[in-house]
Design an enzyme around this catalytic site. Structure first.
Site, PDB file in Angstrom:
ATOM      1  N   TYR A  75       0.571  -1.366  -0.045  1.00  0.00           N
ATOM      2  CA  TYR A  75      -0.017  -0.300  -0.088  1.00  0.00           C
ATOM      3  C   TYR A  75       0.731   1.208  -0.154  1.00  0.00           C
ATOM      4  CZ  TYR A  75      -4.785  -2.035  -0.218  1.00  0.00           C
ATOM      5  OH  TYR A  75      -5.781  -2.558  -0.227  1.00  0.00           O
ATOM      6  N   ARG A  78       2.104   2.080  -3.617  1.00  0.00           N
ATOM      7  CA  ARG A  78       0.740   2.825  -4.287  1.00  0.00           C
ATOM      8  C   ARG A  78       0.483   3.208  -3.461  1.00  0.00           C
ATOM      9  NH1 ARG A  78      -4.240  -1.473  -3.560  1.00  0.00           N
ATOM     10  NH2 ARG A  78      -5.443  -0.450  -5.577  1.00  0.00           N
ATOM     11  N   ASN A 110     -12.500   2.773  -6.999  1.00  0.00           N
ATOM     12  CA  ASN A 110     -10.878   3.067  -6.648  1.00  0.00           C
ATOM     13  C   ASN A 110     -10.855   4.126  -5.893  1.00  0.00           C
ATOM     14  OD1 ASN A 110     -11.100   1.915  -9.319  1.00  0.00           O
ATOM     15  ND2 ASN A 110     -10.633   3.978 -10.635  1.00  0.00           N
ATOM     16  N   ASP A 112      -7.954   5.836  -5.205  1.00  0.00           N
ATOM     17  CA  ASP A 112      -7.022   7.185  -5.244  1.00  0.00           C
ATOM     18  C   ASP A 112      -7.374   7.953  -5.355  1.00  0.00           C
ATOM     19  OD1 ASP A 112      -8.258   6.957  -8.230  1.00  0.00           O
ATOM     20  OD2 ASP A 112      -7.239   6.018  -9.310  1.00  0.00           O
ATOM     21  N   HIS A 127     -15.377   0.897  -1.943  1.00  0.00           N
ATOM     22  CA  HIS A 127     -14.321   0.935  -2.057  1.00  0.00           C
ATOM     23  C   HIS A 127     -12.957   1.489  -0.964  1.00  0.00           C
ATOM     24  CE1 HIS A 127     -15.138  -2.734  -4.815  1.00  0.00           C
ATOM     25  NE2 HIS A 127     -15.766  -3.074  -4.155  1.00  0.00           N
ATOM     26  N   CYS A 157      -3.023   5.313  19.912  1.00  0.00           N
ATOM     27  CA  CYS A 157      -3.753   3.813  21.045  1.00  0.00           C
ATOM     28  C   CYS A 157      -2.395   2.842  21.168  1.00  0.00           C
ATOM     29  CB  CYS A 157      -5.411   3.531  20.926  1.00  0.00           C
ATOM     30  SG  CYS A 157      -4.970   2.504  19.455  1.00  0.00           S
ATOM     31  N   ASN A 220     -15.547   1.144 -22.316  1.00  0.00           N
ATOM     32  CA  ASN A 220     -14.249  -0.056 -21.948  1.00  0.00           C
ATOM     33  C   ASN A 220     -13.550  -0.089 -22.720  1.00  0.00           C
ATOM     34  OD1 ASN A 220     -13.207  -2.592 -21.103  1.00  0.00           O
ATOM     35  ND2 ASN A 220     -13.984  -2.312 -18.818  1.00  0.00           N
ATOM     36  N   ALA A 238     -11.001   5.243 -22.071  1.00  0.00           N
ATOM     37  CA  ALA A 238     -11.811   6.493 -21.016  1.00  0.00           C
ATOM     38  C   ALA A 238     -11.725   7.936 -21.664  1.00  0.00           C
ATOM     39  CB  ALA A 238     -12.210   6.281 -20.152  1.00  0.00           C
TER      40      ALA A 238
HETATM   41  C1  BJW Z   1     -10.297   0.357 -19.425  1.00  0.00           C
HETATM   42  C2  BJW Z   1      -8.650   1.333 -19.724  1.00  0.00           C
HETATM   43  C3  BJW Z   1      -8.781   2.461 -20.378  1.00  0.00           C
HETATM   44  C4  BJW Z   1      -8.107  -0.488 -18.901  1.00  0.00           C
HETATM   45  N1  BJW Z   1      -9.896   2.530 -20.579  1.00  0.00           N
HETATM   46  N2  BJW Z   1     -11.486   0.804 -19.687  1.00  0.00           N
HETATM   47  C5  BJW Z   1     -16.344 -16.368  -4.279  1.00  0.00           C
HETATM   48  C6  BJW Z   1     -15.438 -16.324  -3.987  1.00  0.00           C
HETATM   49  C7  BJW Z   1     -14.896 -14.413  -3.071  1.00  0.00           C
HETATM   50  C8  BJW Z   1     -15.846 -13.740  -2.942  1.00  0.00           C
HETATM   51  C9  BJW Z   1     -16.533 -13.705  -4.342  1.00  0.00           C
HETATM   52  C10 BJW Z   1     -17.270 -14.418  -4.118  1.00  0.00           C
HETATM   53  N3  BJW Z   1     -18.321 -14.935  -4.970  1.00  0.00           N
HETATM   54  C11 BJW Z   1     -18.478 -13.094  -4.291  1.00  0.00           C
HETATM   55  C12 BJW Z   1     -17.749 -12.902  -3.791  1.00  0.00           C
HETATM   56  C13 BJW Z   1     -17.884 -11.667  -3.193  1.00  0.00           C
HETATM   57  C14 BJW Z   1     -16.422 -10.957  -3.440  1.00  0.00           C
HETATM   58  C15 BJW Z   1     -16.485 -11.088  -5.092  1.00  0.00           C
HETATM   59  O1  BJW Z   1     -17.152  -9.498  -5.886  1.00  0.00           O
HETATM   60  N4  BJW Z   1     -16.438 -11.507  -5.999  1.00  0.00           N
HETATM   61  C16 BJW Z   1     -15.435 -11.541  -7.522  1.00  0.00           C
HETATM   62  C17 BJW Z   1     -14.533 -11.270  -7.849  1.00  0.00           C
HETATM   63  C18 BJW Z   1     -16.006 -13.162  -7.491  1.00  0.00           C
HETATM   64  N5  BJW Z   1     -16.527  -9.946  -3.744  1.00  0.00           N
HETATM   65  C19 BJW Z   1     -16.223  -9.158  -1.766  1.00  0.00           C
HETATM   66  O2  BJW Z   1     -15.672  -9.657  -1.349  1.00  0.00           O
HETATM   67  C20 BJW Z   1     -16.968  -7.180  -1.357  1.00  0.00           C
HETATM   68  N6  BJW Z   1     -17.543  -7.525  -0.262  1.00  0.00           N
HETATM   69  C21 BJW Z   1     -18.211  -8.733   0.155  1.00  0.00           C
HETATM   70  O3  BJW Z   1     -19.358  -8.993  -0.912  1.00  0.00           O
HETATM   71  O4  BJW Z   1     -19.075  -8.521   1.102  1.00  0.00           O
HETATM   72  C22 BJW Z   1     -20.541  -9.347   1.362  1.00  0.00           C
HETATM   73  C23 BJW Z   1     -20.129  -9.683   2.623  1.00  0.00           C
HETATM   74  C24 BJW Z   1     -21.544  -9.328   3.562  1.00  0.00           C
HETATM   75  C25 BJW Z   1     -21.192  -9.508   5.060  1.00  0.00           C
HETATM   76  C26 BJW Z   1     -20.065  -9.496   6.143  1.00  0.00           C
HETATM   77  C27 BJW Z   1     -19.276 -10.194   5.051  1.00  0.00           C
HETATM   78  C28 BJW Z   1     -18.903  -9.957   3.617  1.00  0.00           C
HETATM   79  C29 BJW Z   1     -15.813  -6.847  -1.432  1.00  0.00           C
HETATM   80  C30 BJW Z   1     -14.635  -6.495  -2.405  1.00  0.00           C
HETATM   81  C31 BJW Z   1     -13.611  -5.360  -2.611  1.00  0.00           C
HETATM   82  C32 BJW Z   1     -12.684  -5.316  -3.238  1.00  0.00           C
HETATM   83  N7  BJW Z   1     -11.667  -5.046  -2.848  1.00  0.00           N
HETATM   84  C33 BJW Z   1     -10.674  -4.518  -4.206  1.00  0.00           C
HETATM   85  C34 BJW Z   1      -9.311  -3.676  -2.821  1.00  0.00           C
HETATM   86  C35 BJW Z   1      -9.567  -2.767  -2.622  1.00  0.00           C
HETATM   87  C36 BJW Z   1      -8.541  -2.326  -2.768  1.00  0.00           C
HETATM   88  C37 BJW Z   1      -6.840  -1.237  -3.129  1.00  0.00           C
HETATM   89  O5  BJW Z   1      -7.418  -1.231  -4.450  1.00  0.00           O
HETATM   90  O6  BJW Z   1      -6.148  -2.068  -2.909  1.00  0.00           O
HETATM   91  O7  BJW Z   1     -11.670  -3.639  -4.968  1.00  0.00           O
HETATM   92  S1  BJW Z   1     -10.413  -5.912  -5.503  1.00  0.00           S
HETATM   93  C38 BJW Z   1     -10.202  -4.903  -6.624  1.00  0.00           C
HETATM   94  O8  BJW Z   1     -10.987  -5.137  -7.826  1.00  0.00           O
HETATM   95  C39 BJW Z   1     -10.499  -3.527  -6.830  1.00  0.00           C
HETATM   96  C40 BJW Z   1     -11.120  -3.344  -7.618  1.00  0.00           C
HETATM   97  O9  BJW Z   1     -12.219  -2.081  -6.856  1.00  0.00           O
HETATM   98  C41 BJW Z   1     -12.227  -4.136  -7.745  1.00  0.00           C
HETATM   99  C42 BJW Z   1     -13.066  -3.913  -9.207  1.00  0.00           C
HETATM  100  O10 BJW Z   1     -12.085  -3.895 -10.393  1.00  0.00           O
HETATM  101  P1  BJW Z   1     -11.932  -2.643 -11.059  1.00  0.00           P
HETATM  102  O11 BJW Z   1     -11.911  -1.881 -11.516  1.00  0.00           O
HETATM  103  O12 BJW Z   1     -13.704  -3.389 -12.309  1.00  0.00           O
HETATM  104  O13 BJW Z   1     -10.957  -2.919 -11.942  1.00  0.00           O
HETATM  105  P2  BJW Z   1     -10.386  -3.969 -13.832  1.00  0.00           P
HETATM  106  O14 BJW Z   1      -9.051  -4.609 -13.292  1.00  0.00           O
HETATM  107  O15 BJW Z   1     -11.260  -5.801 -12.773  1.00  0.00           O
HETATM  108  O16 BJW Z   1     -10.856  -3.630 -14.905  1.00  0.00           O
HETATM  109  C43 BJW Z   1     -10.517  -3.012 -15.187  1.00  0.00           C
HETATM  110  C44 BJW Z   1     -11.225  -2.602 -16.987  1.00  0.00           C
HETATM  111  O17 BJW Z   1     -10.968  -1.511 -17.450  1.00  0.00           O
HETATM  112  C45 BJW Z   1     -11.395  -3.518 -17.391  1.00  0.00           C
HETATM  113  O18 BJW Z   1     -12.386  -4.270 -18.289  1.00  0.00           O
HETATM  114  C46 BJW Z   1     -10.154  -3.122 -18.312  1.00  0.00           C
HETATM  115  O19 BJW Z   1     -10.967  -3.466 -20.017  1.00  0.00           O
HETATM  116  C47 BJW Z   1     -10.784  -2.120 -18.519  1.00  0.00           C
HETATM  117  N8  BJW Z   1      -9.833  -0.263 -18.758  1.00  0.00           N
HETATM  118  N9  BJW Z   1      -7.639   0.166 -19.722  1.00  0.00           N
HETATM  119  C48 BJW Z   1     -11.461   2.028 -20.406  1.00  0.00           C
HETATM  120  N10 BJW Z   1      -7.854   3.662 -20.951  1.00  0.00           N
END
Ligand code: BJW
Length: 265
Positions: A75, A78, A110, A112, A127, A157, A220, A238
């Site tokens: 972190y 980053r 994001n 950031d 997030h 603390c 996208n 984008a």
């Molecule tokens: C462009 C471009 C350009 C490139 N122009 N486009 C099975 C196992 C485990 C968990 C699960 C499971 N099934 C479901 C879950 C739940 C899980 C989940 O959804 N998992 C799936 C992956 C399967 N979700 C969670 O765990 C969430 N919590 C939850 O559900 O809680 C329930 C709960 C209830 C009660 C008690 C306890 C729990 C939490 C999810 C947290 C995600 N965290 C992260 C890290 C955050 C911190 C950090 O950044 O350090 O968040 S993971 C990562 O993925 C980050 C992002 O925000 C997130 C989404 O990714 P994003 O932004 O879509 O990026 P990419 O890379 O995937 O895509 C980029 C896109 O851009 C691509 O499409 C490219 O084509 C495009 N692109 N350049 C336009 N120039």
């Protein structure tokens, strides 16, 4: 990247552009792709973060419990990269959109802080934020605008601080989910920009808009699950597509009537 896409080249009917520009309420769901042209890496796909790093070790509560030093090193790195980066044209267009629509929210996955730096005010950070630290003992949150120095950082603390972000398996804050779902349901248009839309509950937000009768416009670099139900999918960077779309919107009659002093070139 950085190509000036001609507004007329966008594959969008005039009728759809008029509906997008004439809407009263709108929102944007953004993901890592919106910051890619700022030099911040995405998570999935070729060159993505999860290709190089193990998400179980770095983005889960178990990973943090096992090795907080390692998680904090990542972190801190980053934070340093994000501080060096600047918002790109996509962030700036999104900030301009807020001044056009009567109701407008940025729902970002994001951490950031780029939308705020570009001038967006109504930002829901689904997030969390890399610029907030949270005490693991009492949950006290502190804000920072510089990368952490000592790792792991400690709270007053004496307990450890963690990044105030949402890791896999952790629930999003109830207030955040409530605000985002409300915005999605009341949006006449939702732009879905630069997200693979695989992480829930964020990925459900455009479905809420669609089911509430709103338009879903995807921007996208490649097709995603959203492409299957979006009213339009604009494929490309984008930072090129959004300025071209904004230019088309500014030329519509409804826009010019509402903002007679904003130039339409
Ligand atoms: C462009 C471009 C350009 C490139 N122009 N486009 C099975 C196992 C485990 C968990 C699960 C499971 N099934 C479901 C879950 C739940 C899980 C989940 O959804 N998992 C799936 C992956 C399967 N979700 C969670 O765990 C969430 N919590 C939850 O559900 O809680 C329930 C709960 C209830 C009660 C008690 C306890 C729990 C939490 C999810 C947290 C995600 N965290 C992260 C890290 C955050 C911190 C950090 O950044 O350090 O968040 S993971 C990562 O993925 C980050 C992002 O925000 C997130 C989404 O990714 P994003 O932004 O879509 O990026 P990419 O890379 O995937 O895509 C980029 C896109 O851009 C691509 O499409 C490219 O084509 C495009 N692109 N350049 C336009 N120039």
């Amino acid at each position: 990247m950085g190509r000036d896409l001609r507004a007329a080249d966008l594959d969008l009917s005039e009728d759809l552009v008029n509906r997008i520009a004439g809407a009263r309420s709108a929102s944007v769901l953004t993901g890592a792709g919106v910051s890619a042209e700022s030099g911040i890496p995405t998570f999935r796909g070729a060159g993505g973060i999860w290709e190089k790093y193990d998400f179980r070790k770095l983005a889960t509560p178990q990973g943090f419990r096992e090795d907080p030093q390692l998680v904090w090193e990542w972190y801190q790195l980053r934070q340093r990269e994000m501080l060096k980066a600047s918002p790109n044209p996509a962030h700036y267009v999104i900030a301009d959109m807020e001044r056009h629509y009567q109701e407008f929210s940025v729902l970002t996955q994001n951490i950031d802080g780029m939308h705020e730096r570009a001038g967006s005010n109504n930002v829901v950070e689904l997030h969390g934020s890399i610029w907030r630290l949270r005490c693991v003992r009492d949950g006290l949150v502190t804000q920072t605008d510089t990368p952490v120095e000592e790792i792991p950082p400690l709270c007053q603390c004496g307990s450890m601080l963690r990044p105030d972000v949402v890791w896999f398996g952790e629930p999003l804050s109830e207030d955040v989910v409530e605000a985002a779902s409300r915005a999605a349901a009341s949006s006449e248009v939702m732009f879905v920009v630069g997200t693979s839309a695989v992480v829930y509950p964020a990925a459900a937000l455009p479905i809420i808009t669609k089911n509430s009768g709103g338009l879903v416009i995807e921007v996208n670099a490649e097709p995603t699950d959203v492409t299957t139900y979006a009213d339009a999918s604009l494929m490309g960077f984008a930072g090129e597509i959004l300025p071209a779309l904004w230019k088309r919107m500014r030329r519509t009659e409804s826009f010019m009537k509402e903002h007679p002093f904003i130039p339409n070139w």
